[in-house]
Enzyme design. Structure first.
Site, PDB file in Angstrom:
ATOM      1  N   GLY A 180       3.731  -6.723   2.105  1.00 41.83           N
ATOM      2  CA  GLY A 180       4.771  -5.717   2.334  1.00 41.83           C
ATOM      3  C   GLY A 180       6.176  -6.252   2.138  1.00 41.83           C
ATOM      4  O   GLY A 180       7.147  -5.648   2.610  1.00 41.83           O
TER       5      GLY A 180
ATOM      6  N   SER B 209      -0.817  -4.529  -0.598  1.00 45.54           N
ATOM      7  CA  SER B 209       0.209  -5.409  -0.003  1.00 45.54           C
ATOM      8  C   SER B 209       0.020  -6.880  -0.388  1.00 45.54           C
ATOM      9  O   SER B 209      -0.056  -7.754   0.485  1.00 45.54           O
ATOM     10  CB  SER B 209       0.253  -5.241   1.527  1.00 45.54           C
ATOM     11  OG  SER B 209       0.658  -3.938   1.869  1.00 45.54           O
TER      12      SER B 209
ATOM     13  N   TYR C 130       0.336   9.624   1.721  1.00 46.83           N
ATOM     14  CA  TYR C 130       1.610   8.924   1.507  1.00 46.83           C
ATOM     15  C   TYR C 130       2.762   9.940   1.545  1.00 46.83           C
ATOM     16  O   TYR C 130       2.802  10.867   0.738  1.00 46.83           O
ATOM     17  CB  TYR C 130       1.627   8.148   0.184  1.00 46.83           C
ATOM     18  CG  TYR C 130       0.650   6.979   0.147  1.00 46.83           C
ATOM     19  CD1 TYR C 130       0.040   6.498   1.297  1.00 46.83           C
ATOM     20  CD2 TYR C 130       0.352   6.347  -1.055  1.00 46.83           C
ATOM     21  CE1 TYR C 130      -0.846   5.436   1.266  1.00 46.83           C
ATOM     22  CE2 TYR C 130      -0.538   5.278  -1.102  1.00 46.83           C
ATOM     23  CZ  TYR C 130      -1.136   4.828   0.063  1.00 46.83           C
ATOM     24  OH  TYR C 130      -2.018   3.780   0.025  1.00 46.83           O
TER      25      TYR C 130
ATOM     26  N   GLN D 137     -10.780  -1.338  -1.781  1.00 41.38           N
ATOM     27  CA  GLN D 137      -9.340  -1.616  -1.694  1.00 41.38           C
ATOM     28  C   GLN D 137      -9.018  -2.224  -0.331  1.00 41.38           C
ATOM     29  O   GLN D 137      -8.763  -1.507   0.631  1.00 41.38           O
ATOM     30  CB  GLN D 137      -8.522  -0.332  -1.945  1.00 41.38           C
ATOM     31  CG  GLN D 137      -7.044  -0.637  -2.082  1.00 41.38           C
ATOM     32  CD  GLN D 137      -6.181   0.555  -2.462  1.00 41.38           C
ATOM     33  OE1 GLN D 137      -5.123   0.752  -1.876  1.00 41.38           O
ATOM     34  NE2 GLN D 137      -6.590   1.331  -3.433  1.00 41.38           N
TER      35      GLN D 137
ATOM     36  N   HIS E  11     -10.170   6.712   1.876  1.00 43.57           N
ATOM     37  CA  HIS E  11      -9.048   5.857   2.305  1.00 43.57           C
ATOM     38  C   HIS E  11      -9.424   4.911   3.446  1.00 43.57           C
ATOM     39  O   HIS E  11      -9.067   3.750   3.437  1.00 43.57           O
ATOM     40  CB  HIS E  11      -7.881   6.755   2.718  1.00 43.57           C
ATOM     41  CG  HIS E  11      -6.545   6.101   2.614  1.00 43.57           C
ATOM     42  ND1 HIS E  11      -5.399   6.816   2.395  1.00 43.57           N
ATOM     43  CD2 HIS E  11      -6.146   4.808   2.707  1.00 43.57           C
ATOM     44  CE1 HIS E  11      -4.369   5.980   2.350  1.00 43.57           C
ATOM     45  NE2 HIS E  11      -4.804   4.756   2.552  1.00 43.57           N
ATOM     46  N   ARG E  12     -10.139   5.449   4.418  1.00 43.40           N
ATOM     47  CA  ARG E  12     -10.643   4.621   5.525  1.00 43.40           C
ATOM     48  C   ARG E  12     -11.974   5.203   5.966  1.00 43.40           C
ATOM     49  O   ARG E  12     -12.190   6.417   5.839  1.00 43.40           O
ATOM     50  CB  ARG E  12      -9.664   4.613   6.717  1.00 43.40           C
ATOM     51  CG  ARG E  12      -8.452   3.733   6.461  1.00 43.40           C
ATOM     52  CD  ARG E  12      -7.611   3.480   7.702  1.00 43.40           C
ATOM     53  NE  ARG E  12      -6.496   2.609   7.360  1.00 43.40           N
ATOM     54  CZ  ARG E  12      -6.517   1.284   7.429  1.00 43.40           C
ATOM     55  NH1 ARG E  12      -7.612   0.657   7.843  1.00 43.40           N
ATOM     56  NH2 ARG E  12      -5.467   0.566   7.089  1.00 43.40           N
TER      57      ARG E  12
ATOM     58  N   ARG F 102      12.345  -5.726 -10.080  1.00 45.44           N
ATOM     59  CA  ARG F 102      11.323  -6.554  -9.410  1.00 45.44           C
ATOM     60  C   ARG F 102       9.954  -6.368 -10.068  1.00 45.44           C
ATOM     61  O   ARG F 102       9.154  -7.294 -10.098  1.00 45.44           O
ATOM     62  CB  ARG F 102      11.262  -6.229  -7.919  1.00 45.44           C
ATOM     63  CG  ARG F 102      12.400  -6.854  -7.170  1.00 45.44           C
ATOM     64  CD  ARG F 102      12.265  -6.653  -5.662  1.00 45.44           C
ATOM     65  NE  ARG F 102      13.358  -7.335  -4.972  1.00 45.44           N
ATOM     66  CZ  ARG F 102      13.783  -7.017  -3.767  1.00 45.44           C
ATOM     67  NH1 ARG F 102      13.208  -6.029  -3.097  1.00 45.44           N
ATOM     68  NH2 ARG F 102      14.772  -7.679  -3.218  1.00 45.44           N
TER      69      ARG F 102
HETATM   70  N1  LIG Z   1      -5.561   1.361   1.053  1.00 44.26           N
HETATM   71  C1  LIG Z   1      -4.652   1.223   2.003  1.00 44.26           C
HETATM   72  O1  LIG Z   1      -4.911   1.431   3.186  1.00 44.26           O
HETATM   73  C2  LIG Z   1      -3.281   0.783   1.603  1.00 44.26           C
HETATM   74  C3  LIG Z   1      -2.342   0.415   2.582  1.00 44.26           C
HETATM   75  C4  LIG Z   1      -1.086   0.003   2.155  1.00 44.26           C
HETATM   76  C5  LIG Z   1      -0.790  -0.027   0.805  1.00 44.26           C
HETATM   77  N2  LIG Z   1      -1.729   0.364  -0.112  1.00 44.26           N
HETATM   78  C6  LIG Z   1      -1.443   0.347  -1.563  1.00 44.26           C
HETATM   79  O2  LIG Z   1      -0.876  -0.881  -1.934  1.00 44.26           O
HETATM   80  C7  LIG Z   1       0.369  -0.627  -2.578  1.00 44.26           C
HETATM   81  C8  LIG Z   1       1.293  -1.790  -2.393  1.00 44.26           C
HETATM   82  O3  LIG Z   1       1.548  -2.018  -0.998  1.00 44.26           O
HETATM   83  P1  LIG Z   1       2.942  -2.617  -0.562  1.00 44.26           P
HETATM   84  O4  LIG Z   1       4.024  -1.702  -0.955  1.00 44.26           O
HETATM   85  O5  LIG Z   1       2.870  -3.027   0.868  1.00 44.26           O
HETATM   86  O6  LIG Z   1       2.986  -3.917  -1.522  1.00 44.26           O
HETATM   87  P2  LIG Z   1       3.863  -5.218  -1.578  1.00 44.26           P
HETATM   88  O7  LIG Z   1       4.171  -5.414  -3.032  1.00 44.26           O
HETATM   89  O8  LIG Z   1       3.194  -6.304  -0.807  1.00 44.26           O
HETATM   90  O9  LIG Z   1       5.215  -4.870  -0.779  1.00 44.26           O
HETATM   91  C9  LIG Z   1       6.204  -4.069  -1.343  1.00 44.26           C
HETATM   92  C10 LIG Z   1       7.436  -4.219  -0.478  1.00 44.26           C
HETATM   93  O10 LIG Z   1       7.929  -5.548  -0.644  1.00 44.26           O
HETATM   94  C11 LIG Z   1       9.299  -5.476  -0.892  1.00 44.26           C
HETATM   95  N3  LIG Z   1       9.668  -6.602  -1.763  1.00 44.26           N
HETATM   96  C12 LIG Z   1       9.137  -6.939  -2.949  1.00 44.26           C
HETATM   97  N4  LIG Z   1       9.765  -8.021  -3.456  1.00 44.26           N
HETATM   98  C13 LIG Z   1      10.695  -8.356  -2.573  1.00 44.26           C
HETATM   99  C14 LIG Z   1      11.672  -9.384  -2.534  1.00 44.26           C
HETATM  100  N5  LIG Z   1      11.798 -10.278  -3.516  1.00 44.26           N
HETATM  101  N6  LIG Z   1      12.456  -9.442  -1.451  1.00 44.26           N
HETATM  102  C15 LIG Z   1      12.335  -8.545  -0.446  1.00 44.26           C
HETATM  103  N7  LIG Z   1      11.438  -7.519  -0.432  1.00 44.26           N
HETATM  104  C16 LIG Z   1      10.632  -7.443  -1.492  1.00 44.26           C
HETATM  105  C17 LIG Z   1       9.538  -4.170  -1.591  1.00 44.26           C
HETATM  106  O11 LIG Z   1      10.869  -3.775  -1.398  1.00 44.26           O
HETATM  107  P3  LIG Z   1      11.724  -3.168  -2.645  1.00 44.26           P
HETATM  108  O12 LIG Z   1      11.194  -1.803  -2.889  1.00 44.26           O
HETATM  109  O13 LIG Z   1      13.117  -3.172  -2.101  1.00 44.26           O
HETATM  110  O14 LIG Z   1      11.555  -4.091  -3.799  1.00 44.26           O
HETATM  111  C18 LIG Z   1       8.548  -3.270  -0.869  1.00 44.26           C
HETATM  112  O15 LIG Z   1       9.130  -2.727   0.303  1.00 44.26           O
HETATM  113  C19 LIG Z   1       0.815   0.685  -1.950  1.00 44.26           C
HETATM  114  O16 LIG Z   1       1.793   1.347  -2.703  1.00 44.26           O
HETATM  115  C20 LIG Z   1      -0.476   1.441  -1.937  1.00 44.26           C
HETATM  116  O17 LIG Z   1      -0.781   1.948  -3.219  1.00 44.26           O
HETATM  117  C21 LIG Z   1      -2.954   0.758   0.271  1.00 44.26           C
END
Ligand SMILES: NC(=O)c1ccc[n+]([C@@H]2O[C@H](COP(=O)([O-])OP(=O)(O)OC[C@H]3O[C@@H](n4cnc5c(N)ncnc54)[C@H](OP(=O)(O)O)[C@@H]3O)[C@@H](O)[C@H]2O)c1
Length: 300
Positions: free
Chosen positions: A209, A205, A52, A175, A123-124, A270
């Site tokens: 996302g 996600s 990351y 995950q 991770h993968r 949020r």
């Molecule tokens: N294992 C893997 O391969 C893998 C891959 C991807 C992610 N992950 C893990 O999963 C975690 C979460 O993933 P994610 O960040 O994609 O999760 P998510 O919670 O689905 O998406 C977060 C995104 O949504 C936006 N968001 C949230 N509420 C919103 C709203 N009301 N309006 C508009 N945008 C909004 C956020 O923006 P704001 O910041 O502006 O609120 C942020 O950019 C990662 O941090 C990581 O730890 C793992």
């Protein structure tokens, strides 16, 4: 917050966790506010990965920032279940050879400034390393006290079983990506494996996302499906007096694999608002209505 156990011996973590994929480029003060807010709310699983930051401030940047947050107040380490991941190294892109994983884990420990990682996840899947070699790396890291428990990420159930067949300690988590826009883990056996093995589903996600909150957030996924899912989420949000995101999280949390949903917002407000999702109890019919909108067809 409602708790789930990771592995047979725990620890217990909140069903909402905090993910550090986007945890980059902040001042230390904003980074501290985000982690403190998550911990105060009971989001005790803090998930990051060595990669990351790659493509932005650099490989390791998210771990390094989290390390600074922990160093600023070491009591935070005690309050969290610290999870990270290794095995992605662009542009190879994957390497789970024993030597690489051991060195990657040691580098993560260094950046995080901790003695031990609570949950170390591959991770993968690396298609070029035999499963017995991946297992040796993980066993050696446990033996050395560098990691406490092991998990996988983005593995098929067959890949997880193949690794487990070579590995003495139990794989305590997987995950996958899982949300109302990404329903594959319910069909490909991932969430069944979790229930079969009493392992945790730590899902990434859960708001797709951000697209489940706001259709204008760029990303993958068929726009017609997204629109259909939004219609159902909005209908239920109106009925329950909550937001569309709350319903999207409630959809994930209702699955009987009892997932931990990793939130990725960089906005403390949020994070606080997400707690509302825990109060939403979707009816069986409403949960299936979201699934049908995502599938694009009624259940058979
Ligand atoms: N294992 C893997 O391969 C893998 C891959 C991807 C992610 N992950 C893990 O999963 C975690 C979460 O993933 P994610 O960040 O994609 O999760 P998510 O919670 O689905 O998406 C977060 C995104 O949504 C936006 N968001 C949230 N509420 C919103 C709203 N009301 N309006 C508009 N945008 C909004 C956020 O923006 P704001 O910041 O502006 O609120 C942020 O950019 C990662 O941090 C990581 O730890 C793992």
């Amino acid at each position: 917050m409602r708790q789930v156990k990771i592995g047979t011996t725990g620890p217990q973590v909140g069903v909402l966790g905090y993910g550090c994929w986007r945890f980059l480029g902040h001042s230390l003060s904003h980074a501290e506010t985000l982690i403190e807010t998550a911990l105060d709310l009971g989001m005790s699983l803090i998930d990051t990965a060595d990669v990351y930051g790659y493509g932005g401030p650099g490989f390791g940047a998210a771990e390094a920032l989290l390390g600074k947050v922990i160093a600023a107040n070491p009591d935070r380490r005690r309050r969290m279940m610290l999870a990270t991941k290794g095995g992605i190294i662009p542009p190879e892109p994957y390497n789970s050879s024993r030597d690489y994983l051991v060195s990657a884990c040691e580098a993560s420990l260094d950046r995080l400034g901790v003695e031990q990682i609570d949950l170390y996840q591959i991770h993968r899947p690396d298609l070029l390393t035999p499963w017995d070699e991946v297992a040796r790396a993980l066993e050696d890291l446990i033996e050395a006290g560098k990691i406490r428990q092991v998990g996988v990420s983005n593995f098929s159930p067959a890949q997880t079983r193949a690794l487990q067949a070579n590995l003495a300690p139990r794989i305590v988590s997987t995950q996958p990506e899982f949300s109302a826009m990404h329903i594959a883990p319910m069909d490909d056996g991932t969430l069944d494996w979790c229930q079969e093995m009493n392992a945790a589903a730590i899902v990434w996600s859960p708001l797709a996302g951000g697209r489940l909150a706001d259709a204008h957030v760029p990303g993958e996924g068929d726009p017609h499906t997204l629109l259909a899912v939004h219609v159902e989420l909005d209908r239920l949000a109106h009925q329950h007096g909550v937001t569309r995101s709350d319903i999207a999280l409630a959809f994930v949390l209702k699955h009987p694999a009892r997932p931990v949903a990793l939130l990725g917002t960089q906005t403390p407000e949020r994070l606080k608002a997400a707690i509302r999702a825990l109060e939403v109890n979707l009816s069986r019919r409403d949960w299936y209505a979201i699934l049908e909108a995502s599938r694009g067809t009624p259940m058979p």
